[in-house]
Design an enzyme around this catalytic site. Sequence first.
Site, PDB file in Angstrom:
ATOM      1  N   GLY A 251       0.820  -1.201   0.000  1.00 29.27           N
ATOM      2  CA  GLY A 251       0.000   0.000   0.000  1.00 29.27           C
ATOM      3  C   GLY A 251       0.851   1.246   0.000  1.00 29.27           C
ATOM      4  CB  SER A 252      -0.042   4.740   0.681  1.00 26.80           C
ATOM      5  OG  SER A 252      -0.417   4.752   2.048  1.00 26.80           O
ATOM      6  CB  THR A 253       5.214   5.689   1.331  1.00 29.62           C
ATOM      7  OG1 THR A 253       5.735   5.031   0.165  1.00 29.62           O
ATOM      8  CG2 THR A 253       6.368   6.008   2.269  1.00 29.62           C
ATOM      9  N   GLY A 256       2.341   2.576   5.394  1.00 28.73           N
ATOM     10  CA  GLY A 256       3.446   1.685   5.725  1.00 28.73           C
ATOM     11  C   GLY A 256       4.308   2.218   6.862  1.00 28.73           C
ATOM     12  CD  GLU A 273       4.483  -4.275  -4.075  1.00 28.84           C
ATOM     13  OE1 GLU A 273       4.075  -3.574  -5.030  1.00 28.84           O
ATOM     14  OE2 GLU A 273       4.129  -5.448  -3.874  1.00 28.84           O
ATOM     15  CB  CYS A 307       3.597   0.654  -6.705  1.00 28.73           C
ATOM     16  SG  CYS A 307       3.728  -1.134  -6.607  1.00 28.73           S
TER      17      CYS A 307
END
Length: 502
Positions: A251-253, A256, A273, A307
Amino acid sequence: MSEARGAQGADGARAARDPQQLLINGEWVAPAGGHYEVINPADESVVGLAPEASRQQVHEAAAAARDAFASWSRTKPEERAAILDRAADIMQREYEPWARLAQAETGAPTGIARGMQVGVGVARFRRYARGAMEPVERGLPPQVTEAGPMGAASVLGALEIRQPVGVVTCITSYNNPWANPAGKVAPALAMGNTVVVKPAPQDPLSVFKMAAALQEAGAPPGVVNVVNGTSVEVGEAAVDAPDVDMVSFTGSTGVGQRIAEVCGRTMKRQLMELGGKGAAVVFDDADLDAAVRGIGTTFSFYSGQICTAPTRVIAQRGIHDQLVEKLTGYLGFMKVGDPGERGTVVGPVISAAHRDRVESYVELGRKEGARVAHGGERPVVGPHGKGFYVAPTLLVDCTNDMRVVREEIFGPVVVVVPFDDEEEGIALANDSDFGLLHYVWSGDAARAFRVARRMRAGGVGVNTIGRNMEAPFGGFKRSGVGRDVGSYALHAYSEIQSIVWT
């Protein structure tokens, strides 16, 4: 929550009759928070009703996985392999209806729903059925010790063993409700772990089908558990549950980073990831037609919701204008439309909120000084104009300090930045918080590989957008932690133990 908030028409009636339940310890359990509607992003109809779990139910799922781990981790590899293979057989048997469900949940064009979703799911279960049989023990060279205060000289043998981590929470992304969960669940189970799966709330119904296939294939109670919900509390519970040993997240940074902070408190293992802002460095000796096909196909694939897309084109000045002209022409032939119609290349993005976010970046680009060379408008699809569509958009006259160049948009938007020489091209590619997958196009193979080696990214495609599915996959910098795919995924879901003897 209500059982069927405003469900209308045939789809709504069907959804109300058949609300999805949670899977906890081998039982289908009514969700404590009721149900919510899953919306088809192509026409805004109701696909079905998804369950809203409570924090307590998430923790119950983790406890069930902990109890099941004791026996599952000791099952013979061939037993685990057989279950994964049977699950793949069931997915293959239900291929068509499950592909239609994936398309309805995600708005993916038919080819993606069939191949990239269910097809990849089947392939990954097959791959990790074989993976369950890969060796987990390796003898190390013996070491001779000299006599000393601690005793006589001796020869020390050593054995390296890959042990399962334990209970793994798998938090999956909305853009791949078959491929992404399969890439987590299958290798985790193959290594002897048990799992709690938390799907993306936008399209969770496919993940429950995958779990049902595993249950039918003979996975014991508690080995696979699926919880779901729209609230932050559900995701947090899946991460901080005391019985969870590892979190695998795509998912999104930003999300994360928050997960990593929670994991750090109890030293939970992580596989992350995260975001990407792929650079495609195109040199003036490149095959421009091949580069344009690669860039155009990949950044618009799945409406840009991947991504790995090359969303930053870094073009050498000698071919910059020609590349922009060719890319503009290429995008003009991309059909934006109903994902079920023949010829559709770009379907909708996942939700109205995400469409608005992507459009806000296009407007931001204009304000920053970028020029819209193609797209930028909201397409009207179908007689009623329903659905969350964004036109493939090309932004030029960009510089590396613009937010549209630096931030992940996760939609069909690509930016072009010029460069003069090799050193500048490498510097621009590396001047990013992200480093997942970059690309190089050049007619000089030696230069292409030289540049690839200097890129700060987990993977680099040289004159190709293809991926070898045995090559390690993961990111540098804020694009993630750890590697998966192929045997690397098996390693990711294992701990290394050493046994030494004399």
